[in-house]
Design a protein around this motif. Structure first.
Motif, PDB file in Angstrom:
ATOM      1  N   VAL A 104       0.862  -1.187   0.000  1.00  0.00           N
ATOM      2  CA  VAL A 104       0.000   0.000   0.000  1.00  0.00           C
ATOM      3  C   VAL A 104       0.899   1.238   0.000  1.00  0.00           C
ATOM      4  N   VAL A 105       0.743   2.082  -1.020  1.00  0.00           N
ATOM      5  CA  VAL A 105       1.588   3.276  -1.161  1.00  0.00           C
ATOM      6  C   VAL A 105       0.697   4.505  -1.073  1.00  0.00           C
ATOM      7  N   ASP A 106       0.854   5.280   0.014  1.00  0.00           N
ATOM      8  CA  ASP A 106       0.022   6.469   0.232  1.00  0.00           C
ATOM      9  C   ASP A 106       0.747   7.356   1.227  1.00  0.00           C
ATOM     10  N   ASP A 107       0.776   8.661   0.983  1.00  0.00           N
ATOM     11  CA  ASP A 107       1.483   9.561   1.898  1.00  0.00           C
ATOM     12  C   ASP A 107       0.698   9.796   3.191  1.00  0.00           C
ATOM     13  N   GLY A 138       6.617   7.165  -3.653  1.00  0.00           N
ATOM     14  CA  GLY A 138       7.135   6.295  -4.699  1.00  0.00           C
ATOM     15  C   GLY A 138       8.551   5.826  -4.463  1.00  0.00           C
ATOM     16  N   HIS A 139       9.394   6.713  -3.928  1.00  0.00           N
ATOM     17  CA  HIS A 139      10.794   6.327  -3.685  1.00  0.00           C
ATOM     18  C   HIS A 139      10.857   5.161  -2.708  1.00  0.00           C
ATOM     19  N   ASP A 140      10.119   5.292  -1.599  1.00  0.00           N
ATOM     20  CA  ASP A 140      10.125   4.226  -0.591  1.00  0.00           C
ATOM     21  C   ASP A 140       9.534   2.934  -1.163  1.00  0.00           C
ATOM     22  N   ALA A 141       8.499   3.076  -1.985  1.00  0.00           N
ATOM     23  CA  ALA A 141       7.848   1.898  -2.565  1.00  0.00           C
ATOM     24  C   ALA A 141       8.800   1.121  -3.455  1.00  0.00           C
ATOM     25  N   LEU A 142       9.543   1.829  -4.307  1.00  0.00           N
ATOM     26  CA  LEU A 142      10.472   1.154  -5.220  1.00  0.00           C
ATOM     27  C   LEU A 142      11.604   0.481  -4.455  1.00  0.00           C
ATOM     28  N   LYS A 143      12.126   1.154  -3.403  1.00  0.00           N
ATOM     29  CA  LYS A 143      13.171   0.545  -2.582  1.00  0.00           C
ATOM     30  C   LYS A 143      12.661  -0.737  -1.923  1.00  0.00           C
ATOM     31  N   LEU A 144      11.427  -0.677  -1.416  1.00  0.00           N
ATOM     32  CA  LEU A 144      10.852  -1.835  -0.743  1.00  0.00           C
ATOM     33  C   LEU A 144      10.627  -2.987  -1.725  1.00  0.00           C
ATOM     34  N   GLY A 178       7.240  14.251  -3.142  1.00  0.00           N
ATOM     35  CA  GLY A 178       8.366  13.450  -3.614  1.00  0.00           C
ATOM     36  C   GLY A 178       8.012  12.835  -4.949  1.00  0.00           C
ATOM     37  N   MET A 179       8.070  11.516  -5.041  1.00  0.00           N
ATOM     38  CA  MET A 179       7.688  10.823  -6.268  1.00  0.00           C
ATOM     39  C   MET A 179       6.199  10.497  -6.198  1.00  0.00           C
ATOM     40  N   ASP A 180       5.409  11.123  -7.094  1.00  0.00           N
ATOM     41  CA  ASP A 180       3.963  10.880  -7.062  1.00  0.00           C
ATOM     42  C   ASP A 180       3.626   9.547  -7.723  1.00  0.00           C
ATOM     43  N   GLY A 181       2.336   9.221  -7.708  1.00  0.00           N
ATOM     44  CA  GLY A 181       1.908   7.920  -8.210  1.00  0.00           C
ATOM     45  C   GLY A 181       2.124   7.734  -9.700  1.00  0.00           C
ATOM     46  N   ILE A 182       1.987   8.815 -10.475  1.00  0.00           N
ATOM     47  CA  ILE A 182       2.180   8.695 -11.930  1.00  0.00           C
ATOM     48  C   ILE A 182       3.627   8.357 -12.242  1.00  0.00           C
ATOM     49  N   GLU A 183       4.559   9.079 -11.608  1.00  0.00           N
ATOM     50  CA  GLU A 183       5.975   8.802 -11.845  1.00  0.00           C
ATOM     51  C   GLU A 183       6.348   7.410 -11.331  1.00  0.00           C
ATOM     52  N   THR A 184       5.747   7.021 -10.211  1.00  0.00           N
ATOM     53  CA  THR A 184       6.013   5.684  -9.681  1.00  0.00           C
ATOM     54  C   THR A 184       5.582   4.610 -10.677  1.00  0.00           C
ATOM     55  N   ALA A 185       4.390   4.780 -11.256  1.00  0.00           N
ATOM     56  CA  ALA A 185       3.916   3.819 -12.250  1.00  0.00           C
ATOM     57  C   ALA A 185       4.856   3.754 -13.449  1.00  0.00           C
ATOM     58  N   GLN A 186       5.350   4.910 -13.868  1.00  0.00           N
ATOM     59  CA  GLN A 186       6.288   4.927 -14.995  1.00  0.00           C
ATOM     60  C   GLN A 186       7.582   4.191 -14.650  1.00  0.00           C
ATOM     61  N   GLN A 187       8.015   4.311 -13.405  1.00  0.00           N
ATOM     62  CA  GLN A 187       9.233   3.633 -12.980  1.00  0.00           C
ATOM     63  C   GLN A 187       9.040   2.129 -12.836  1.00  0.00           C
ATOM     64  N   LEU A 188       7.817   1.695 -12.547  1.00  0.00           N
ATOM     65  CA  LEU A 188       7.553   0.270 -12.373  1.00  0.00           C
ATOM     66  C   LEU A 188       7.891  -0.538 -13.620  1.00  0.00           C
ATOM     67  N   VAL A 189       7.789   0.115 -14.782  1.00  0.00           N
ATOM     68  CA  VAL A 189       8.091  -0.589 -16.034  1.00  0.00           C
ATOM     69  C   VAL A 189       9.522  -1.105 -16.035  1.00  0.00           C
ATOM     70  N   GLN A 190      10.422  -0.396 -15.353  1.00  0.00           N
ATOM     71  CA  GLN A 190      11.839  -0.760 -15.352  1.00  0.00           C
ATOM     72  C   GLN A 190      12.165  -1.872 -14.351  1.00  0.00           C
ATOM     73  N   GLU A 191      11.199  -2.198 -13.497  1.00  0.00           N
ATOM     74  CA  GLU A 191      11.471  -3.177 -12.450  1.00  0.00           C
ATOM     75  C   GLU A 191      11.447  -4.599 -13.007  1.00  0.00           C
ATOM     76  N   GLU A 192      12.354  -5.429 -12.499  1.00  0.00           N
ATOM     77  CA  GLU A 192      12.437  -6.813 -12.979  1.00  0.00           C
ATOM     78  C   GLU A 192      11.179  -7.595 -12.650  1.00  0.00           C
ATOM     79  N   ASN A 193      10.648  -7.374 -11.448  1.00  0.00           N
ATOM     80  CA  ASN A 193       9.412  -8.039 -11.032  1.00  0.00           C
ATOM     81  C   ASN A 193       8.394  -6.968 -10.673  1.00  0.00           C
ATOM     82  N   CYS A 194       7.366  -6.836 -11.475  1.00  0.00           N
ATOM     83  CA  CYS A 194       6.369  -5.793 -11.269  1.00  0.00           C
ATOM     84  C   CYS A 194       5.066  -6.388 -10.769  1.00  0.00           C
TER      85      CYS A 194
END
Length: 419
Positions: A18-21, A47-53, A72-88
């Motif tokens: 769950v990612v929410d400020d 988003g930063h904490d979510a990606l690290k986790l 910080g990193m909002d939900g839209i940018e976080t979603a864009q970054q998820l594409v780069q993750e090995e396991n999404c």
């Protein structure tokens, strides 16, 4: 009383991030999920904490419940970054933002290939959460890490064309007024000697880039004409649509070949509909107009395919000799639940009617979509609600077997409009 839907065992086992400020909003979501039987629950404030986790957790959570408005990193940018993750994880968006913003973000996620479960407006309830999570199995199977099938080698494709390994599969199109099969779309399928099918995405572009697309299209046409001869003898007289690529429209000889082969088979040109995508009309427009004009003059039907995804306008449509307008499935999908899509469909159907074009909706998968299209005045429907593409040999038996069901779903669509 909320109706709880059985969750996938994978969600129960691997959990939700769950990612929410807002700590209050996070706690509320966590308690709802815990009450639904989710065993593993994780929290992040942005988003930063979510990606690290996500990078630390093994195994990766099954779902990420993502807020949009965060410092910080909002939900839209976080979603864009998820594409780069090995396991999404599968993505579920939850926000208080207005519906148009949620729809835009959902469109972005789908365009990026993210496994999207849906969008929810806050405050969350157990019912809305469970309904969204019920879509998990289909998005999980797709997965963002999936890679497109490899494209085939040019010599292999050329050999397949020579050996007639590329054959048409037919997807039926029904008339919504009565549920009768009015037409078919011929879709190219490559059946290898071992029986395995090569998906079109692996060879259509290869054919276009290597001068084989005319041969491929004409190979399909020859088989369609052969099938039509057999069907006419059985009293089955559908129109058949064939997709035509942009490079082919620039070749005067291609139009001649269609005319000559159809005449040689003694099939009336009106039995053949040539489907052209909007994007095919942004190249050599003069050559395309000449080819399309000649074909229409001879009596062939012309359909503008995937309408709404390209660059056409009222002015351009009025200049081109089309007989049919085909609405892209991306506008049909979820249209009963999204007023923006309903508005687009209504405008497209109305425009087609004003221009005197038959209107066809593709990608129809649910009864609700069929009912909406019926209410808007769309004339024909195609999609998996009607049938999946099938070999020619299966069509006559299918048409007889399914006739009552097809009539029934059209009567139900009409009744839904009346109710």
């Amino acid at each position: 009383m909320d109706t709880q839907i059985e969750l996938s065992p994978l969600i129960r086992r691997f959990g939700v991030l769950v990612v929410d400020d807002s700590a209050v909003q996070r706690h509320s979501a966590v308690e709802l999920l815990r009450g639904m039987g989710v065993e593993q629950l994780y929290e992040a404030a942005d988003g930063h904490d979510a990606l690290k986790l996500l990078r630390m957790l093994q195994p990766t959570p099954a779902v990420i419940l993502l807020d949009l408005e965060m410092p910080g990193m909002d939900g839209i940018e976080t979603a864009q970054q998820l594409v780069q993750e090995e396991n999404c994880p599968s993505l579920l968006i939850a926000s208080s933002a207005e519906p148009s913003i949620l729809n835009a973000v959902a469109g972005m996620a789908e365009a990026l290939g993210l496994p999207l479960l849906g969008t929810l407006r806050k405050p969350l309830t157990q019912q809305t959460l469970s309904l969204a999570l019920a879509h998990f199995e289909s998005t999980h199977v797709k997965g963002v890490a999936a890679t497109p099938p490899p494209q085939v080698a040019v010599p292999a494709l050329a050999e397949a064309l020579q050996q007639r390994q590329i054959i048409p599969y037919y997807q039926p199109k029904i008339r919504m007024a009565d549920g009768e099969v009015a037409g078919l779309e011929a879709l190219a399928r490559w059946r290898q000697p071992d029986g395995k099918l090569v998906p079109p995405v692996s060879f259509i572009e290869v054919a276009e880039k290597n001068g084989l697309i005319d041969e491929l299209t004409l190979t399909i046409l020859d088989q369609v004409l052969h099938d039509l001869v057999r069907w006419h003898a059985l009293g089955f007289n559908p129109t058949v649509a064939i997709n035509v690529s942009a490079p082919s429209l620039s070749d005067r000889g291609f139009g001649n070949a269609i005319i000559e082969r159809t005449a040689a088979a003694n099939i009336p040109p009106s039995a053949i509909v040539l489907e052209i995508t909007e994007s095919a009309l942004v190249g050599d427009l003069a050559a395309a107009l000449g080819t399309l004009g000649r074909l229409r003059l001879k009596g062939f039907g012309l359909s503008i395919d995937d309408y709404g995804t390209g660059f056409s306008s009222m002015q351009q449509l009025s200049r081109l000799p089309f007989s049919e307008l085909k609405l892209d499935g991306s506008f049909v999908r979820h249209s009963p639940d999204k007023w923006q899509l309903r508005t687009i469909l209504e405008a497209a159907v109305s425009m087609g009617q004003r221009l005197g074009l038959a209107t066809v909706a593709e990608g129809v998968e649910t009864q609700k979509e069929l009912a909406l299209l019926y209410s808007l005045g769309c004339e024909y429907a195609q999609g998996y609600l009607i049938a999946a593409p099938m070999p020619a040999a299966e069509l006559p038996a299918w048409a007889g077997r399914e006739r009552e069901r097809l009539q029934g779903i059209c009567r139900l669509a009409a009744a839904s409009r009346g109710g």
